[in-house]
Design an enzyme around this catalytic site. Structure first.
Site, PDB file in Angstrom:
ATOM      1  N   PRO A  62      22.295 -32.218  41.854  1.00 41.48           N
ATOM      2  CA  PRO A  62      21.389 -32.857  42.966  1.00 41.48           C
ATOM      3  C   PRO A  62      21.660 -31.809  44.182  1.00 41.48           C
ATOM      4  CG  PRO A  62      23.370 -34.061  42.626  1.00 41.48           C
ATOM      5  CD  PRO A  62      23.303 -33.177  41.413  1.00 41.48           C
ATOM      6  N   ASN A  63      20.355 -31.701  44.795  1.00 42.08           N
ATOM      7  CA  ASN A  63      19.974 -31.066  46.054  1.00 42.08           C
ATOM      8  C   ASN A  63      20.222 -29.597  46.132  1.00 42.08           C
ATOM      9  OD1 ASN A  63      19.716 -33.529  47.569  1.00 42.08           O
ATOM     10  ND2 ASN A  63      21.833 -33.934  46.998  1.00 42.08           N
ATOM     11  N   ARG A  88      18.895 -25.881  52.889  1.00 41.45           N
ATOM     12  CA  ARG A  88      19.781 -26.922  53.215  1.00 41.45           C
ATOM     13  C   ARG A  88      21.099 -26.661  53.758  1.00 41.45           C
ATOM     14  NH1 ARG A  88      23.434 -29.131  48.120  1.00 41.45           N
ATOM     15  NH2 ARG A  88      24.424 -30.945  49.471  1.00 41.45           N
ATOM     16  N   TYR A 106      25.724 -23.466  52.652  1.00 41.45           N
ATOM     17  CA  TYR A 106      25.517 -22.849  51.458  1.00 41.45           C
ATOM     18  C   TYR A 106      24.505 -21.539  51.531  1.00 41.45           C
ATOM     19  CZ  TYR A 106      26.683 -27.712  50.100  1.00 41.45           C
ATOM     20  OH  TYR A 106      27.183 -28.763  50.262  1.00 41.45           O
ATOM     21  N   ASN A 159      27.158 -26.394  38.051  1.00 38.37           N
ATOM     22  CA  ASN A 159      27.660 -26.806  39.471  1.00 38.37           C
ATOM     23  C   ASN A 159      27.011 -28.149  39.641  1.00 38.37           C
ATOM     24  OD1 ASN A 159      27.772 -27.469  42.201  1.00 38.37           O
ATOM     25  ND2 ASN A 159      26.981 -25.595  42.908  1.00 38.37           N
ATOM     26  N   ALA A 163      26.958 -33.131  44.171  1.00 39.23           N
ATOM     27  CA  ALA A 163      27.835 -34.409  44.305  1.00 39.23           C
ATOM     28  C   ALA A 163      28.336 -35.203  43.211  1.00 39.23           C
ATOM     29  CB  ALA A 163      26.786 -35.088  45.314  1.00 39.23           C
ATOM     30  N   HIS A 205      32.002 -35.301  41.987  1.00 38.18           N
ATOM     31  CA  HIS A 205      33.124 -36.123  42.632  1.00 38.18           C
ATOM     32  C   HIS A 205      32.868 -37.715  42.472  1.00 38.18           C
ATOM     33  CE1 HIS A 205      33.330 -32.596  45.091  1.00 38.18           C
ATOM     34  NE2 HIS A 205      31.868 -32.642  45.558  1.00 38.18           N
ATOM     35  N   ASP A 223      32.592 -36.825  31.161  1.00 42.64           N
ATOM     36  CA  ASP A 223      32.418 -36.910  29.852  1.00 42.64           C
ATOM     37  C   ASP A 223      31.611 -36.038  28.874  1.00 42.64           C
ATOM     38  OD1 ASP A 223      34.482 -39.133  30.217  1.00 42.64           O
ATOM     39  OD2 ASP A 223      32.638 -40.623  30.048  1.00 42.64           O
ATOM     40  N   GLU A 229      33.179 -24.252  36.175  1.00 43.68           N
ATOM     41  CA  GLU A 229      32.452 -25.025  37.268  1.00 43.68           C
ATOM     42  C   GLU A 229      32.477 -24.170  38.435  1.00 43.68           C
ATOM     43  OE1 GLU A 229      35.169 -28.190  37.930  1.00 43.68           O
ATOM     44  OE2 GLU A 229      33.954 -29.276  39.742  1.00 43.68           O
ATOM     45  N   HIS A 232      31.684 -24.134  42.828  1.00 43.02           N
ATOM     46  CA  HIS A 232      31.120 -24.703  43.767  1.00 43.02           C
ATOM     47  C   HIS A 232      30.767 -23.620  45.023  1.00 43.02           C
ATOM     48  CE1 HIS A 232      31.898 -28.860  42.547  1.00 43.02           C
ATOM     49  NE2 HIS A 232      32.821 -28.417  41.797  1.00 43.02           N
ATOM     50  N   SER A 277      30.558 -23.676  48.363  1.00 44.53           N
ATOM     51  CA  SER A 277      31.362 -24.102  49.352  1.00 44.53           C
ATOM     52  C   SER A 277      32.692 -24.286  48.978  1.00 44.53           C
ATOM     53  CB  SER A 277      30.782 -25.416  50.199  1.00 44.53           C
ATOM     54  OG  SER A 277      30.903 -26.400  49.604  1.00 44.53           O
ATOM     55  N   ARG A 298      36.538 -29.205  52.939  1.00 42.85           N
ATOM     56  CA  ARG A 298      35.704 -30.143  53.249  1.00 42.85           C
ATOM     57  C   ARG A 298      36.344 -31.798  53.237  1.00 42.85           C
ATOM     58  NH1 ARG A 298      30.105 -29.015  50.927  1.00 42.85           N
ATOM     59  NH2 ARG A 298      29.566 -30.407  52.502  1.00 42.85           N
ATOM     60  N   ARG A 336      35.494 -34.967  48.553  1.00 41.24           N
ATOM     61  CA  ARG A 336      34.763 -33.762  47.883  1.00 41.24           C
ATOM     62  C   ARG A 336      36.209 -33.133  47.268  1.00 41.24           C
ATOM     63  NH1 ARG A 336      29.501 -32.941  49.418  1.00 41.24           N
ATOM     64  NH2 ARG A 336      29.001 -34.147  51.301  1.00 41.24           N
TER      65      ARG A 336
HETATM   66  C1  DQA Z   1      28.758 -28.173  46.171  1.00 40.18           C
HETATM   67  C2  DQA Z   1      29.792 -28.838  46.678  1.00 40.18           C
HETATM   68  C3  DQA Z   1      29.680 -30.469  46.744  1.00 40.18           C
HETATM   69  O1  DQA Z   1      30.589 -31.510  47.511  1.00 40.18           O
HETATM   70  C4  DQA Z   1      28.272 -31.173  47.278  1.00 40.18           C
HETATM   71  O2  DQA Z   1      27.905 -32.373  47.083  1.00 40.18           O
HETATM   72  C5  DQA Z   1      27.070 -30.050  46.757  1.00 40.18           C
HETATM   73  C6  DQA Z   1      27.464 -28.725  46.602  1.00 40.18           C
HETATM   74  C7  DQA Z   1      28.812 -26.734  46.441  1.00 40.18           C
HETATM   75  O3  DQA Z   1      28.561 -25.868  45.681  1.00 40.18           O
HETATM   76  O4  DQA Z   1      29.723 -26.272  47.256  1.00 40.18           O
HETATM   77  O5  DQA Z   1      26.052 -30.610  46.773  1.00 40.18           O
HETATM   78  O6  DQA Z   1      28.753 -28.350  44.507  1.00 40.18           O
END
Ligand code: DQA
Length: 139
Positions: free
Chosen positions: A10-11, A18, A23, A71, A74, A77, A84, A95, A97, A99, A104, A108
Site C-alpha cells: 500500500p501507498n 509521497r 522515499y 515490499n 505498512a 507491521h 502467513d 523483503e 524496505h 527506508s 523510524r 515499524r
Molecule cells: C516501507 C516502510 C513501511 O514502514 C511503510 O509503511 C511503507 C514503506 C519502506 O519501503 O520503507 O509504506 O515499507
C-alpha cells in the site's frame, strides 16, 4: 532466464510524490523501466496493490516465479495474513524496505514477513530492489 516478481504494498503507488525525503523522488514505474533495461538477463514483472487481500493473492501468484521481491509496506507491521502467505511459499521471498524502518518509530520495527523471508534489505533506497535482484541471480 530467472523470472522475478516484484510486489509493492500500500501507498507505494505514490512513490516519487509521497514523503520524498524518506522515499525519494522517482516513481516506481520509472525505476522499474530502468531495472528492465539493466537486467535484460532476467524476466522482471511488477505489481502494486493497496489492499491486504489483493496483496495476499499476488503473493500466491509468486509461486509461478523463481523468486519474489516483496515490499509489504505498512502491512509488514500489521498483517498476520501477509506473513502467513509468505510462510506458505516455497518460492524464495526477499523483503525490501526503501527506508530504514529501524531508524523510524517502534511500530515499524517489527515485520510479520521477516521470519519467513530468504533475505531482508532495509534502508538502501530503491537500490534495495537491485540488491535483491542481484541476490536472486546469484542463488
Ligand atoms: C516501507 C516502510 C513501511 O514502514 C511503510 O509503511 C511503507 C514503506 C519502506 O519501503 O520503507 O509504506 O515499507
Amino acid at each position: 532466464m530467472k523470472k522475478i516478481l516484484i510486489i509493492n504494498g500500500p501507498n507505494l503507488n505514490l512513490l516519487g510524490k509521497r514523503e520524498p525525503l524518506l522515499y525519494g523522488s522517482e516513481s516506481f514505474q520509472s525505476f522499474f523501466n530502468t531495472l528492465k533495461s539493466e537486467y535484460t538477463h532476467a524476466e522482471l514483472d511488477y505489481v502494486q496493490c493497496n489492499e491486504e487481500s489483493e496483496l495476499i493473492k499476488m503473493i500466491h501468484k509468486g509461486a509461478n516465479y523463481d523468486a519474489v521481491i516483496l515490499n509489504p509496506a505498512a502491512y509488514s507491521h500489521t498483517s498476520i495474513g501477509v506473513g502467513d502467505a509468505v510462510a506458505a511459499m516455497d518460492t524464495p521471498v526477499f523483503e525490501v524496505h526503501i527506508s530504514n524502518v529501524f531508524a523510524r518509530s517502534a511500530k515499524r520495527h517489527h515485520s510479520y514477513v521477516s521470519k519467513y523471508a530468504s533475505g531482508i534489505i532495509v534502508g538502501a533506497g530503491l537500490d534495495g530492489y537491485r540488491m535483491a535482484i542481484d541476490q536472486v541471480l546469484r542463488l
